[in-house]
Design a protein around this motif. Structure first.
Motif, PDB file in Angstrom:
ATOM      1  N   THR A  87      72.512 -28.619 -19.899  1.00 55.39           N
ATOM      2  CA  THR A  87      73.829 -28.058 -19.269  1.00 55.39           C
ATOM      3  C   THR A  87      73.824 -28.768 -17.613  1.00 55.39           C
ATOM      4  O   THR A  87      72.891 -29.008 -17.178  1.00 55.39           O
ATOM      5  CB  THR A  87      74.013 -26.846 -19.459  1.00 55.39           C
ATOM      6  N   GLU A  88      74.918 -28.537 -16.862  1.00 54.55           N
ATOM      7  CA  GLU A  88      75.157 -28.600 -15.556  1.00 54.55           C
ATOM      8  C   GLU A  88      73.818 -28.231 -14.856  1.00 54.55           C
ATOM      9  O   GLU A  88      73.532 -28.659 -13.766  1.00 54.55           O
ATOM     10  CB  GLU A  88      76.342 -28.224 -15.030  1.00 54.55           C
ATOM     11  N   ASP A  89      73.534 -26.877 -15.256  1.00 57.62           N
ATOM     12  CA  ASP A  89      72.390 -26.128 -14.489  1.00 57.62           C
ATOM     13  C   ASP A  89      71.242 -26.853 -14.470  1.00 57.62           C
ATOM     14  O   ASP A  89      70.555 -27.072 -13.255  1.00 57.62           O
ATOM     15  CB  ASP A  89      72.304 -24.756 -15.282  1.00 57.62           C
ATOM     16  N   GLU A  90      70.521 -27.344 -15.740  1.00 59.11           N
ATOM     17  CA  GLU A  90      69.500 -28.034 -15.820  1.00 59.11           C
ATOM     18  C   GLU A  90      69.829 -29.245 -14.933  1.00 59.11           C
ATOM     19  O   GLU A  90      68.627 -29.973 -14.294  1.00 59.11           O
ATOM     20  CB  GLU A  90      69.151 -28.383 -17.155  1.00 59.11           C
ATOM     21  N   ILE A  91      70.757 -30.086 -15.016  1.00 60.43           N
ATOM     22  CA  ILE A  91      70.979 -31.009 -14.026  1.00 60.43           C
ATOM     23  C   ILE A  91      70.697 -31.234 -12.733  1.00 60.43           C
ATOM     24  O   ILE A  91      70.164 -32.233 -12.111  1.00 60.43           O
ATOM     25  CB  ILE A  91      72.143 -31.961 -14.197  1.00 60.43           C
ATOM     26  N   PHE A 114      89.130 -20.519 -13.063  1.00 59.77           N
ATOM     27  CA  PHE A 114      87.728 -19.877 -13.348  1.00 59.77           C
ATOM     28  C   PHE A 114      86.780 -20.554 -12.303  1.00 59.77           C
ATOM     29  O   PHE A 114      85.978 -19.906 -11.629  1.00 59.77           O
ATOM     30  CB  PHE A 114      87.315 -19.888 -14.885  1.00 59.77           C
ATOM     31  N   VAL A 115      86.762 -21.707 -12.385  1.00 60.21           N
ATOM     32  CA  VAL A 115      85.843 -22.656 -11.580  1.00 60.21           C
ATOM     33  C   VAL A 115      86.067 -22.047  -9.927  1.00 60.21           C
ATOM     34  O   VAL A 115      85.202 -21.985  -9.204  1.00 60.21           O
ATOM     35  CB  VAL A 115      85.719 -24.045 -11.690  1.00 60.21           C
ATOM     36  N   TYR A 155      80.484 -16.956  -5.600  1.00 62.76           N
ATOM     37  CA  TYR A 155      79.011 -17.226  -5.370  1.00 62.76           C
ATOM     38  C   TYR A 155      78.607 -18.701  -4.518  1.00 62.76           C
ATOM     39  O   TYR A 155      77.370 -18.719  -4.515  1.00 62.76           O
ATOM     40  CB  TYR A 155      78.472 -17.488  -6.914  1.00 62.76           C
ATOM     41  N   GLY A 156      79.660 -19.295  -3.884  1.00 61.76           N
ATOM     42  CA  GLY A 156      79.280 -20.258  -3.155  1.00 61.76           C
ATOM     43  C   GLY A 156      79.750 -21.511  -3.498  1.00 61.76           C
ATOM     44  O   GLY A 156      79.735 -21.795  -5.005  1.00 61.76           O
ATOM     45  N   ASP A 157      80.129 -22.422  -2.846  1.00 58.93           N
ATOM     46  CA  ASP A 157      80.726 -23.853  -3.181  1.00 58.93           C
ATOM     47  C   ASP A 157      79.697 -24.765  -4.066  1.00 58.93           C
ATOM     48  O   ASP A 157      80.160 -25.432  -4.855  1.00 58.93           O
ATOM     49  CB  ASP A 157      81.215 -24.493  -2.034  1.00 58.93           C
ATOM     50  N   ASP A 158      78.274 -24.508  -3.805  1.00 57.36           N
ATOM     51  CA  ASP A 158      77.322 -25.432  -4.479  1.00 57.36           C
ATOM     52  C   ASP A 158      77.074 -24.889  -5.836  1.00 57.36           C
ATOM     53  O   ASP A 158      76.181 -25.525  -6.436  1.00 57.36           O
ATOM     54  CB  ASP A 158      76.285 -25.292  -3.517  1.00 57.36           C
ATOM     55  N   MET A 159      77.501 -23.845  -6.551  1.00 59.05           N
ATOM     56  CA  MET A 159      77.308 -23.327  -7.677  1.00 59.05           C
ATOM     57  C   MET A 159      77.768 -24.463  -8.559  1.00 59.05           C
ATOM     58  O   MET A 159      78.717 -24.879  -8.525  1.00 59.05           O
ATOM     59  CB  MET A 159      78.012 -22.026  -7.879  1.00 59.05           C
ATOM     60  N   VAL A 160      76.825 -24.254  -9.740  1.00 56.70           N
ATOM     61  CA  VAL A 160      77.433 -25.217 -11.035  1.00 56.70           C
ATOM     62  C   VAL A 160      77.349 -24.405 -11.940  1.00 56.70           C
ATOM     63  O   VAL A 160      76.759 -23.215 -12.134  1.00 56.70           O
ATOM     64  CB  VAL A 160      76.510 -26.472 -11.325  1.00 56.70           C
ATOM     65  N   ILE A 161      78.215 -24.487 -13.255  1.00 55.06           N
ATOM     66  CA  ILE A 161      78.722 -23.658 -14.294  1.00 55.06           C
ATOM     67  C   ILE A 161      78.276 -24.449 -15.388  1.00 55.06           C
ATOM     68  O   ILE A 161      79.010 -25.570 -15.897  1.00 55.06           O
ATOM     69  CB  ILE A 161      79.991 -23.164 -14.463  1.00 55.06           C
ATOM     70  N   GLY A 162      77.173 -23.950 -16.282  1.00 55.16           N
ATOM     71  CA  GLY A 162      76.940 -24.491 -17.324  1.00 55.16           C
ATOM     72  C   GLY A 162      77.360 -23.614 -18.787  1.00 55.16           C
ATOM     73  O   GLY A 162      78.279 -22.876 -18.550  1.00 55.16           O
TER      74      GLY A 162
END
Lengths: 308, 423
Positions: free
Chosen positions: B287-291, B320-321, B328-335
């Motif tokens: 997911t985006e998290d792993e990338i 949602f995004v 939690y901050g702009d650099d968060m990614v959501i998987g």
């Protein structure tokens, strides 16, 4: 097991797997050399070896970030700076750890095992607090990414070759240092007879500290090299440590040459079996063979002759 | 974000909650004075089984690993669940009550998960538990949930072959993730042969079993290899050589965790360019998290089969995004799993309100057909088997670490945890 392959394909398979085995071999050598020196020369089992590798990897990560932000023009060469920094950072921390902790435990070898294990947990948590729990990616300069095409099937990844060169240089450098330099002579003198060495004026405490720092520094360089092929996270060090101990114990824990021979044997066996069997099965079979040989030769492949 | 940050945000959050609670009490007394109390039913009515429900609060549990090896994955779920609770509270709570939560750490250790779930049910009397991530942690919690009649909202895509009256599965089961994506590869990309590759534990093995059945029996195509590597494995040269030799059209990958970094870096180093789509790589685990850890340039061009991508283009997801990044901050990614975790509190709220009660037995009667129209993935509905109807989507990874959606099923896929003929 060879069904379905033409003979030219089989040739390519063995060529490719031989090369894959050589990359694995260099990885093993890089991992194990630092551990062998520290154990062989000082009798200390450094359970935090994996965490020192990861420190080297994080140093590389920071260096790459620094070059990207401030010196993008020189990014192609950052890796060499990163390796030197990784060595220095890890060696410095190693010297500090030796001074704070290890030197008080020389008479209690089993306690060094516990103490360095505690150290490894502390280091892991420190990475988690500083860099976050997620793995970080290290960008590589473009020239390190490709592969040489030997034939259609046989390709040699450049970063694999690069890891090999690093491993080879370190192994040769260490050999010269241990067997052809004044420092090496002193180390060996301290190992063989500490009181006598001190009597002829060798600073044995200083030798201990330098040796421990050297082992940790090599771990750091290994970590820097691994950013090219693997992941960097707070607990990645643990992924390497089992294989490292396997190589060191199998080789005969005191011997540099034994470590290299054992790394070669294990890596080639595993790599060849991985192709024809499944990955997990190759690992199991390798372990079984190692256990079998250790039952016959408890001291490892190349044990030093010790007087009892 | 690391674990100490999580703890800190939890603390400041509950402080905020306390403040809001006192505001609520104030508001409630004002409402009493104006005799508009009818909206909030009395506690005796909505809680007949001794749950932690008062006149103005209801307590739920959050049970994930925020330490140990799984923290990397589960922190996103904790963040999403807290965000949902926060939003529900801001919009008036559940049955007129603000949600309070107790967070426990499963510490990536399955017996600890069981222990903590028992504590949440027996000592805290929580009305619902949002948590667990690996199948092992779910299997550890399951008997406790069934013994004390709790209700678990489980967010991860998983292997199926399970259905419990005490669990709501908000992620996809295996057929929802796999079948549509294999069909897509065969129909749209003209794939003829597949190479199955995974980490060596239950989820990849079950997933590949289903994939192989589908490829061979339903699509009539070829599986040219199936391979597993131990968790944490970092040397993939051999399998890369095999793939080069067998030239499959599709590599179907379910490698998990840190191994992915090694796998994709070594693929790239071996000269395999995924943007060529020869071979095409289809993953169900990145997911985006792993990338973030693998590096966008190493996965450029791979395809992933998920139900949610951060880049989904709909109004729900935009909100949602934005809310997630604000919290939690702009650099968060959501998987994918983070989104599924976000659904948990909202679905629970819908079920409670439909049942008009916090009682687990009454809620359970109402699950079938419950829908959540504001879901970031678009729209979801609970099936009577406690899984969600959801769309399967294929995204193609871009260098910036985001997926571009290239395909989605027209209809919601029916969840089928016990697929006939696939076991």
């Amino acid at each position: 097991m060879f069904d379905g392959y033409t003979s030219s394909e089989l040739m390519s398979i063995f060529a490719m797997q031989g090369f894959a085995g050589l990359s694995l071999f260099s990885v093993f050598v890089l991992m194990a050399l630092g551990l062998t020196i520290i154990f062989g020369q000082m009798g200390v089992i450094n359970m935090a070896h994996g965490e020192f590798m990861i420190l080297g990897a994080y140093t590389t990560y920071l260096t790459s970030g620094f070059f990207q932000s401030y010196l993008p023009g020189l990014f192609g060469g950052y890796f060499f700076i990163a390796m030197i920094l990784a060595f220095l950072v890890c060696a410095a921390l190693g010297a500090l750890v030796e001074w704070l902790m290890i030197r008080h435990l020389y008479h209690r070898p089993l306690d060094t095992l516990l103490a360095t294990w505690g150290l490894s947990l502390i280091m892991q948590q420190a990475y988690r607090s500083i860099f976050g729990a997620r793995e970080v990616g290290v960008d590589l300069p473009q020239w390190m990414l490709g592969a040489f095409n030997v034939t259609d099937l046989v390709q040699l990844p450049i970063n694999g070759l690069f890891v090999m060169i690093i491993a080879l240089s370190i192994a040769v450098g260490l050999y010269l240092l241990m067997y052809r330099s004044g420092y090496g002579r002193k180390v060996r003198a301290v190992v063989q007879n500490r009181p006598m060495a001190e009597a002829v004026g060798i600073n044995s405490a200083g030798i201990d500290r330098a040796t421990f720092a050297l082992g940790c520094g090599i771990a750091g360089v290994a970590g820097a090299a691994f950013t090219m092929i693997g992941s960097t996270g707070p607990s990645s060090g643990q992924a390497y440590i089992v294989d490292t101990f396997l190589v060191v114990v199998f080789g005969g824990a005191q011997s540099l040459i034994g470590t290299i021979v054992s790394a070669f044997g294990i890596s080639q066996a595993q790599s060849t079996m991985e192709f024809f069997l499944s990955g997990s099965m190759a690992k199991v079979l390798t372990l079984l063979v190692v256990i079998g040989i250790l039952m016959l030769r408890p001291e490892g492949l190349m044990a030093l002759k010790v007087r009892r | 974000m690391d674990t100490t940050d999580i703890a800190a945000s939890g603390r400041s959050f509950s402080k905020g909650l306390g403040f809001r609670k006192s505001l609520m009490t104030l508001a409630a007394s004002v409402m009493l004075a104006t005799s508009a109390q009818a909206a909030t039913p009395s506690t005796d009515e909505v809680n007949t089984t001794g749950l932690a429900v008062t006149d103005d609060t209801v307590t739920v549990g959050i049970l994930h690993s925020i330490t140990g090896t799984m923290a990397i994955s589960e922190i996103g779920s904790v963040q999403a669940e807290k965000l949902a609770i926060d939003q529900i509270n801001a919009s008036g709570g559940v049955l007129g009550r603000q949600i309070d939560f107790v967070q426990e750490d499963g510490a990536s250790d399955w017996p600890t998960f069981a222990e903590k779930s028992r504590k949440l049910l027996r000592q805290d009397n929580v009305a619902a538990i949002f948590g667990a991530w690996t199948s092992a942690s779910r299997k550890a919690v399951l008997p406790v949930m069934e013994q004390y009649n709790g209700m678990l909202y489980y967010p991860t895509f998983y292997e199926g072959l399970e259905q419990s009256p005490n669990v709501v599965y908000t992620g996809q089961e295996a057929t929802q993730q796999i079948l549509a994506s294999l069909n897509w590869a065969a129909e749209t990309k003209g794939a003829k042969s597949f190479y199955l590759l995974g980490s060596d534990y239950i989820w990849p093995r079950t997933s590949n079993k289903i994939a192989r059945k589908h490829i061979e029996d339903k699509l009539g195509l070829k599986v040219s290899g199936e391979e597993y590597y131990p968790l944490g494995h970092t040397q993939f040269n051999s399998v890369i050589n095999k793939i080069k030799l067998k030239k499959p059209d599709v590599i179907f990958a379910s490698v998990v965790g840190g191994s992915n970094v090694a796998f994709y870096k070594q693929m790239k180093a071996a000269g395999i360019d995924f943007t060529d789509e020869k071979p095409l790589l289809l993953t169900i685990s990145v997911t985006e998290d792993e990338i973030r850890g693998i590096g966008g340039e190493n996965v450029d061009g791979i395809y992933a089969s998920m139900k949610y991508f951060q880049s989904l283009d709909n109004a729900n997801n935009e909100e949602f995004v934005a809310a997630f990044k604000e919290a939690y901050g702009d650099d968060m990614v959501i998987g994918d799993v983070t989104q599924a975790a976000y659904l948990g509190p909202w679905l629970w709220k819908a079920a409670v309100e439909k049942a008009g009660s916090f009682d687990i037995d009454k809620i359970r009667e109402e699950f079938a057909g419950i829908e959540f129209k504001k879901a970031p993935e678009g729209y979801v509905r609970i099936h009577e088997n406690h899984h969600l109807w959801s769309k399967t989507r294929i995204g193609q990874a871009q260098t910036d670490g985001q997926y571009k959606v290239v395909f989605e099923t027209e209809e919601l896929m029916e969840p089928d945890p016990f697929p006939e003929g696939y076991q």
